[in-house]
Design a protein around this motif. Structure first.
Motif, mmCIF file in Angstrom:
data_model
loop_
_atom_site.group_PDB
_atom_site.id
_atom_site.type_symbol
_atom_site.label_atom_id
_atom_site.label_comp_id
_atom_site.label_asym_id
_atom_site.label_seq_id
_atom_site.Cartn_x
_atom_site.Cartn_y
_atom_site.Cartn_z
ATOM 1 N N ARG A 166 0.820 -1.215 0.000
ATOM 2 C CA ARG A 166 0.000 0.000 0.000
ATOM 3 C C ARG A 166 0.857 1.269 0.000
ATOM 4 O O ARG A 166 0.340 2.359 -0.265
ATOM 5 C CB ARG A 166 -0.928 0.007 1.213
ATOM 6 N N SER A 167 2.145 1.113 0.305
ATOM 7 C CA SER A 167 3.060 2.265 0.337
ATOM 8 C C SER A 167 3.935 2.351 -0.908
ATOM 9 O O SER A 167 4.899 3.114 -0.931
ATOM 10 C CB SER A 167 3.965 2.165 1.576
ATOM 11 N N VAL A 168 3.585 1.589 -1.958
ATOM 12 C CA VAL A 168 4.409 1.505 -3.166
ATOM 13 C C VAL A 168 3.547 1.817 -4.384
ATOM 14 O O VAL A 168 2.405 1.374 -4.484
ATOM 15 C CB VAL A 168 5.022 0.099 -3.303
ATOM 16 N N ARG A 169 4.114 2.588 -5.312
ATOM 17 C CA ARG A 169 3.379 2.960 -6.526
ATOM 18 C C ARG A 169 3.582 1.977 -7.671
ATOM 19 O O ARG A 169 2.649 1.647 -8.400
ATOM 20 C CB ARG A 169 3.806 4.369 -6.952
ATOM 21 N N LEU A 170 4.827 1.502 -7.859
ATOM 22 C CA LEU A 170 5.179 0.641 -8.990
ATOM 23 C C LEU A 170 6.023 -0.518 -8.496
ATOM 24 O O LEU A 170 6.868 -0.345 -7.615
ATOM 25 C CB LEU A 170 5.991 1.414 -10.044
ATOM 26 N N VAL A 171 5.818 -1.697 -9.079
ATOM 27 C CA VAL A 171 6.654 -2.855 -8.756
ATOM 28 C C VAL A 171 7.041 -3.584 -10.035
ATOM 29 O O VAL A 171 6.291 -3.586 -11.014
ATOM 30 C CB VAL A 171 5.945 -3.851 -7.798
ATOM 31 N N LYS A 172 8.211 -4.205 -10.009
ATOM 32 C CA LYS A 172 8.600 -5.163 -11.042
ATOM 33 C C LYS A 172 9.186 -6.355 -10.304
ATOM 34 O O LYS A 172 10.151 -6.216 -9.538
ATOM 35 C CB LYS A 172 9.603 -4.590 -12.029
ATOM 36 N N ILE A 173 8.597 -7.526 -10.520
ATOM 37 C CA ILE A 173 8.932 -8.717 -9.743
ATOM 38 C C ILE A 173 9.291 -9.857 -10.681
ATOM 39 O O ILE A 173 8.514 -10.186 -11.580
ATOM 40 C CB ILE A 173 7.757 -9.122 -8.831
ATOM 41 N N GLU A 174 10.459 -10.464 -10.460
ATOM 42 C CA GLU A 174 10.828 -11.668 -11.199
ATOM 43 C C GLU A 174 10.334 -12.879 -10.414
ATOM 44 O O GLU A 174 10.564 -12.990 -9.214
ATOM 45 C CB GLU A 174 12.337 -11.742 -11.401
ATOM 46 N N ILE A 175 9.674 -13.798 -11.125
ATOM 47 C CA ILE A 175 9.006 -14.928 -10.494
ATOM 48 C C ILE A 175 9.849 -16.190 -10.628
ATOM 49 O O ILE A 175 10.425 -16.462 -11.688
ATOM 50 C CB ILE A 175 7.628 -15.168 -11.147
ATOM 51 N N HIS A 176 9.881 -16.973 -9.536
ATOM 52 C CA HIS A 176 10.626 -18.233 -9.526
ATOM 53 C C HIS A 176 9.698 -19.346 -9.030
ATOM 54 O O HIS A 176 8.975 -19.158 -8.053
ATOM 55 C CB HIS A 176 11.845 -18.121 -8.596
ATOM 56 N N VAL A 185 0.265 -12.038 -9.975
ATOM 57 C CA VAL A 185 -0.751 -11.079 -10.424
ATOM 58 C C VAL A 185 -1.931 -11.075 -9.456
ATOM 59 O O VAL A 185 -2.477 -10.018 -9.116
ATOM 60 C CB VAL A 185 -1.207 -11.416 -11.855
ATOM 61 N N SER A 186 -2.314 -12.265 -8.983
ATOM 62 C CA SER A 186 -3.427 -12.365 -8.043
ATOM 63 C C SER A 186 -3.114 -11.649 -6.728
ATOM 64 O O SER A 186 -3.953 -10.900 -6.202
ATOM 65 C CB SER A 186 -3.730 -13.842 -7.776
ATOM 66 N N GLU A 187 -1.901 -11.862 -6.198
ATOM 67 C CA GLU A 187 -1.534 -11.207 -4.938
ATOM 68 C C GLU A 187 -1.472 -9.698 -5.098
ATOM 69 O O GLU A 187 -1.950 -8.943 -4.239
ATOM 70 C CB GLU A 187 -0.192 -11.750 -4.446
ATOM 71 N N LEU A 188 -0.875 -9.229 -6.174
ATOM 72 C CA LEU A 188 -0.787 -7.790 -6.393
ATOM 73 C C LEU A 188 -2.170 -7.179 -6.595
ATOM 74 O O LEU A 188 -2.444 -6.058 -6.151
ATOM 75 C CB LEU A 188 0.102 -7.494 -7.597
ATOM 76 N N GLY A 189 -3.046 -7.918 -7.266
ATOM 77 C CA GLY A 189 -4.397 -7.423 -7.503
ATOM 78 C C GLY A 189 -5.160 -7.170 -6.212
ATOM 79 O O GLY A 189 -5.999 -6.263 -6.139
ATOM 80 N N LEU A 194 -2.684 -2.905 -11.053
ATOM 81 C CA LEU A 194 -2.930 -3.358 -12.418
ATOM 82 C C LEU A 194 -1.622 -3.943 -12.934
ATOM 83 O O LEU A 194 -0.578 -3.281 -12.859
ATOM 84 C CB LEU A 194 -3.375 -2.201 -13.306
ATOM 85 N N CYS A 195 -1.663 -5.160 -13.461
ATOM 86 C CA CYS A 195 -0.431 -5.874 -13.791
ATOM 87 C C CYS A 195 -0.369 -6.270 -15.260
ATOM 88 O O CYS A 195 -1.395 -6.460 -15.918
ATOM 89 C CB CYS A 195 -0.320 -7.147 -12.940
ATOM 90 N N GLN A 196 0.859 -6.419 -15.720
ATOM 91 C CA GLN A 196 1.104 -6.976 -17.048
ATOM 92 C C GLN A 196 2.401 -7.750 -17.008
ATOM 93 O O GLN A 196 3.291 -7.472 -16.197
ATOM 94 C CB GLN A 196 1.192 -5.863 -18.096
ATOM 95 N N ARG A 197 2.502 -8.749 -17.867
ATOM 96 C CA ARG A 197 3.760 -9.458 -18.012
ATOM 97 C C ARG A 197 4.780 -8.529 -18.649
ATOM 98 O O ARG A 197 4.445 -7.740 -19.547
ATOM 99 C CB ARG A 197 3.590 -10.697 -18.889
ATOM 100 N N GLY A 207 3.706 -4.006 -12.175
ATOM 101 C CA GLY A 207 2.436 -3.595 -11.609
ATOM 102 C C GLY A 207 2.400 -2.120 -11.264
ATOM 103 O O GLY A 207 3.396 -1.549 -10.811
ATOM 104 N N VAL A 208 1.234 -1.500 -11.485
ATOM 105 C CA VAL A 208 0.983 -0.094 -11.157
ATOM 106 C C VAL A 208 -0.211 -0.044 -10.209
ATOM 107 O O VAL A 208 -1.260 -0.607 -10.516
ATOM 108 C CB VAL A 208 0.649 0.729 -12.421
ATOM 109 N N ARG A 209 -0.029 0.577 -9.073
ATOM 110 C CA ARG A 209 -1.129 0.674 -8.110
ATOM 111 C C ARG A 209 -2.117 1.721 -8.545
ATOM 112 O O ARG A 209 -1.738 2.868 -8.836
ATOM 113 C CB ARG A 209 -0.597 0.960 -6.697
ATOM 114 N N ARG A 210 -3.385 1.334 -8.563
ATOM 115 C CA ARG A 210 -4.429 2.254 -9.015
ATOM 116 C C ARG A 210 -4.724 3.298 -7.960
ATOM 117 O O ARG A 210 -4.597 3.034 -6.777
ATOM 118 C CB ARG A 210 -5.708 1.464 -9.317
#
Length: 210
Positions: A166-176, A185-189, A194-197, A207-210
């Protein structure tokens, strides 16, 4: 240790022959997998979780000359090289030796390659753990961007105590694996992102927080 030069970065970047440093250098300055979309400015506060030897920190410092950046690196050897690499921007960039985790404390870790060290309960080494909330407090909320490449720990960091999002505007996460892109995507949602590959990386989510 080799010295490398990159246009726009004041000091040399150090690279250890015979390690994965050269691959990390290529991924940073040619692959650009860590980059933030150009239309997401302004960027003034960045957390680089899993910063390895600091190439990504220095690229962010070059791209966002007003940004404050905190990096976190699990392995002692990587951390020491990272400190050397970011020295010329020490007034606004710092690196912590530790693990990005869902709570403060200490964790064990293992791994065989410089870019693949990961939290592992059976690991023979240990390191201080920093919660993401604590790291955000160090930098000062809100944080514009969190880059996360923490070799599998992203599942726990997102699913246990994810209120820091809730304190972050943008994220980029590499998945393992076994965590999946759809899981991420589900957790960020759940926190309004709003997420995209990432088109440059099949296993990364932006992801961009709405």
């Amino acid at each position: 240790v080799m010295e490398l030069r990159v246009r726009g970065i004041r000091g040399p970047l150090y690279c250890r022959p015979g390690t994965s440093d050269s691959s990390v250098f290529y991924d940073t300055f040619w692959g650009k997998y860590h980059r933030i979309p150009a239309d997401c400015r302004p960027i003034r506060k960045i957390l680089d979780l899993g910063c390895n030897v600091g190439f990504t920190i220095m690229d962010y410092a070059r791209l966002y000359p007003d940004a404050r950046i905190i990096g976190v690196e699990l392995d002692r050897s990587n951390f020491e090289i990272c400190r050397r690499n970011i020295h010329c921007c020490a007034d606004r960039c710092q690196v912590l030796h530790g693990a990005a985790w869902y709570e403060n404390g200490e964790v064990a870790y293992g791994g065989q390659t410089e870019w693949g060290f990961h939290i592992d309960a059976a690991g023979c080494r240990s390191v201080r753990a920093y919660s993401i909330a604590a790291l955000i407090e160090m930098l000062g909320a809100p944080v514009d961007f969190v880059k996360m490449d923490i070799e599998g720990a992203e599942r726990e960091v997102l699913t246990q105590g994810g209120d820091w999002l809730r304190s972050v505007r943008l994220v980029k996460i590499e998945i393992h694996p076994p965590f999946t892109v759809d899981d991420c995507v589900s957790e960020l949602g759940r926190f309004g992102f709003l997420c995209q590959r990432d088109p440059n990386h099949h296993a990364a989510v932006f992801g961009v927080r709405r």
